[in-house]
Scaffold this active site. Structure first.
Site, PDB file in Angstrom:
ATOM      1  CG  ASP A   1      58.184  32.343  -0.332  1.00 11.16           C
ATOM      2  OD1 ASP A   1      58.449  31.886  -1.590  1.00 11.16           O
ATOM      3  OD2 ASP A   1      59.177  33.135  -0.456  1.00 11.16           O
ATOM      4  CB  SER A   2      58.679  27.785   2.032  1.00  7.08           C
ATOM      5  OG  SER A   2      58.809  28.462   2.515  1.00  7.08           O
TER       6      SER A   2
ATOM      7  CG  ASN B   1      52.626  36.248   4.193  1.00  5.39           C
ATOM      8  OD1 ASN B   1      51.266  36.792   4.084  1.00  5.39           O
ATOM      9  ND2 ASN B   1      52.987  37.443   4.459  1.00  5.39           N
TER      10      ASN B   1
ATOM     11  CG  ASP C   1      59.241  42.134  10.515  1.00  3.32           C
ATOM     12  OD1 ASP C   1      59.304  42.695  11.837  1.00  3.32           O
ATOM     13  OD2 ASP C   1      59.655  41.051   9.951  1.00  3.32           O
TER      14      ASP C   1
ATOM     15  CB  SER D   1      54.433  26.978   3.500  1.00  2.49           C
ATOM     16  OG  SER D   1      54.623  27.664   2.715  1.00  2.49           O
TER      17      SER D   1
ATOM     18  CB  SER E   1      61.107  39.081   0.140  1.00  2.82           C
ATOM     19  OG  SER E   1      61.768  38.740  -1.200  1.00  2.82           O
TER      20      SER E   1
ATOM     21  CG  HIS F   1      59.058  33.371   7.713  1.00  5.67           C
ATOM     22  ND1 HIS F   1      59.049  34.381   8.751  1.00  5.67           N
ATOM     23  CD2 HIS F   1      58.803  33.850   7.241  1.00  5.67           C
ATOM     24  CE1 HIS F   1      58.290  34.959   8.869  1.00  5.67           C
ATOM     25  NE2 HIS F   1      58.133  35.609   7.634  1.00  5.67           N
TER      26      HIS F   1
ATOM     27  CG  ASP G   1      56.904  38.869   2.443  1.00  2.10           C
ATOM     28  OD1 ASP G   1      56.437  39.140   3.563  1.00  2.10           O
ATOM     29  OD2 ASP G   1      57.211  37.810   2.983  1.00  2.10           O
TER      30      ASP G   1
HETATM   31  O1  G3H Z   1      59.115  36.240   5.227  1.00  5.10           O
HETATM   32  C1  G3H Z   1      60.745  35.116   3.632  1.00  5.10           C
HETATM   33  C2  G3H Z   1      59.840  35.289   2.528  1.00  5.10           C
HETATM   34  O2  G3H Z   1      59.918  33.549   2.667  1.00  5.10           O
HETATM   35  C3  G3H Z   1      60.678  35.513   1.403  1.00  5.10           C
HETATM   36  O3  G3H Z   1      62.305  35.190   1.679  1.00  5.10           O
HETATM   37  O4  G3H Z   1      63.862  36.574   1.715  1.00  5.10           O
HETATM   38  O5  G3H Z   1      63.760  34.184   0.662  1.00  5.10           O
HETATM   39  O6  G3H Z   1      62.924  36.032  -0.718  1.00  5.10           O
HETATM   40  P1  G3H Z   1      63.030  35.294   0.708  1.00  5.10           P
HETATM   41  P1  13P Z   2      56.327  30.197   4.735  1.00  5.77           P
HETATM   42  O1  13P Z   2      58.013  29.865   3.798  1.00  5.77           O
HETATM   43  O2  13P Z   2      55.939  29.227   5.470  1.00  5.77           O
HETATM   44  O3  13P Z   2      56.301  30.106   3.087  1.00  5.77           O
HETATM   45  O4  13P Z   2      55.750  31.575   5.008  1.00  5.77           O
HETATM   46  C1  13P Z   2      56.133  32.960   3.786  1.00  5.77           C
HETATM   47  C2  13P Z   2      56.540  34.071   4.733  1.00  5.77           C
HETATM   48  O5  13P Z   2      55.649  34.258   5.467  1.00  5.77           O
HETATM   49  C3  13P Z   2      56.722  35.588   3.866  1.00  5.77           C
HETATM   50  O6  13P Z   2      56.361  36.171   4.238  1.00  5.77           O
HETATM   51 ZN    ZN Z   3      56.337  36.272   6.184  1.00  2.00          ZN
END
Ligand code: G3H
Ligand code: 13P
Ligand code: ZN
Length: 332
Positions: free
Chosen positions: A277-278, A275, A115, A235, A56, A189, A93
């Site tokens: 991340d969380s 995707n 985006d 997630s 990201s 997210h 991302d």
């Molecule tokens: O979509 C968002 C992703 O989880 C990236 O999160 O901007 O905190 O790195 P971040």
């Molecule tokens: P989550 O927060 O559900 O993991 O989504 C991650 C995401 O979409 C990153 O672009």
């Molecule tokens: Zn995302």
């Protein structure tokens, strides 16, 4: 200019074509540091899964672009050393503008997301086309987005989601030349994907979210048959990690994710990138809290980051097998 091809990376083109045909989705796991990278590569080699390494804007600021690029290059060699040359994509991302997307394309990324989902439709089309025109000159693939997810997208906070309008997708895809499309069907997210008021509760108090809008997904697929679709915010916010974090002193109330069986269903359709991340953040935090609580004298970062990395690897391997369905498809 550093081309991703020199780093041994691939773009998403073949990967997505195979995923749609095979009824599975490619895992897109975010990373900012070495332990996350190790966990992703170990899990994907072990399960023989292709993978998208996602970075990201915040991750670029945190970790430094040169280090990230060299970690991705290292990931290719690491996978080889572990015994399986899995296909690896390095993906931006939530690219916020043309300049960041161009910088990534010029510096070893094989795929970028632009985006423009918060922009008026025509501006989203113009921005996405501009990125596609530049990216395609370098054989880099581009993900666009239509519709707005709830929750937080980097700096963009959306109060509530606005589902993608199926009637817009064909026009968007043909005008922009985009290679894949992120859509909004109710995912969001972060660790609180729905408010408690939007959910029901089980007898033991666990929040049960409303189902994803599969009718919207079907509508999109009808308009652009066989076109690669992406789900963000996917997630599942595993209850065991939420409980573990709270057991060891954390406070993360109202956590609720997307049930894994719904993601599995989506992965069998034209959704070919999911995707996550969380969930990785939750797995690492749960394990680090456990180590700290059980070993208050520990101060060697390897002693808590190591178990966190191992837990992360276990979770990713399970997701590849049980949720994405990508396991075994690295060498398709
Ligand atoms: O979509 C968002 C992703 O989880 C990236 O999160 O901007 O905190 O790195 P971040
Ligand atoms: P989550 O927060 O559900 O993991 O989504 C991650 C995401 O979409 C990153 O672009
Ligand atoms: Zn995302």
């Amino acid at each position: 200019m550093v081309s991703y091809k020199e780093l041994g990376l691939v773009n998403t083109k073949d990967m997505f074509a195979k995923a749609i045909k095979g009824g599975y989705a490619i895992p897109a796991y975010n990373f900012n540091n070495m332990e996350q990278m190790q966990a992703i590569i170990q899990a994907c080699v072990e399960t023989k899964s292709p993978v998208i390494l996602q970075v990201s804007k915040g991750a670029r600021q945190y970790a430094n672009g040169i280090l990230l690029r060299n970690m991705a290059k290292g990931a290719v060699e690491y996978a080889h050393e572990l015994g399986c040359d899995i296909p690896i994509v390095l993906h931006l991302d939530h690219g916020p503008n043309f300049e960041v997307a161009k910088d990534c394309i010029d510096n070893g990324f094989s795929s970028v997301m632009i985006d423009g989902s918060a922009l008026p439709y025509d501006e989203n089309v113009a921005l996405t086309k501009k990125v596609c025109d530049y990216a395609h000159e370098h054989d880099v693939t581009v993900e666009g987005e239509l519709g707005v997810l709830g929750g937080v997208e980097d700096d963009v906070a959306a109060e509530e989601s606005k589902y993608t309008k199926p009637e817009e997708v064909q026009d968007f895809v043909s005008k922009t030349g985009v290679d894949s499309l992120a859509i909004s069907i109710g995912t969001s997210h972060g660790r609180c994907k729905f408010t408690p008021a939007q959910c029901t509760r089980t007898a033991d108090g666990i929040l049960v979210p409303p189902p994803l809008a599969f009718d919207v997904l079907e509508g999109v697929e009808k308009m652009i048959p066989g076109f690669p679709i992406v789900l963000h915010g996917s997630s599942s916010v595993p209850v065991e990690y939420v409980k573990m974090i709270e057991q060891f002193g954390g406070k993360i109330p109202d956590s609720v994710g997307i049930p894994e069986e719904q993601l599995r269903k989506a992965a069998k359709s034209a959704v070919c990138k999911i995707n996550i991340d969380s969930d990785g953040r939750l797995a690492m935090t749960a394990m680090i809290r456990k180590v700290f609580a059980e070993h208050p004298d520990e101060f060697d970062p390897r002693k808590y980051l190591g178990p966190a990395r191992d837990e992360l690897k276990k979770m990713y391997a399970r997701k590849n097998i049980e949720v994405l369905g990508s396991a075994g498809h690295a060498l398709d």
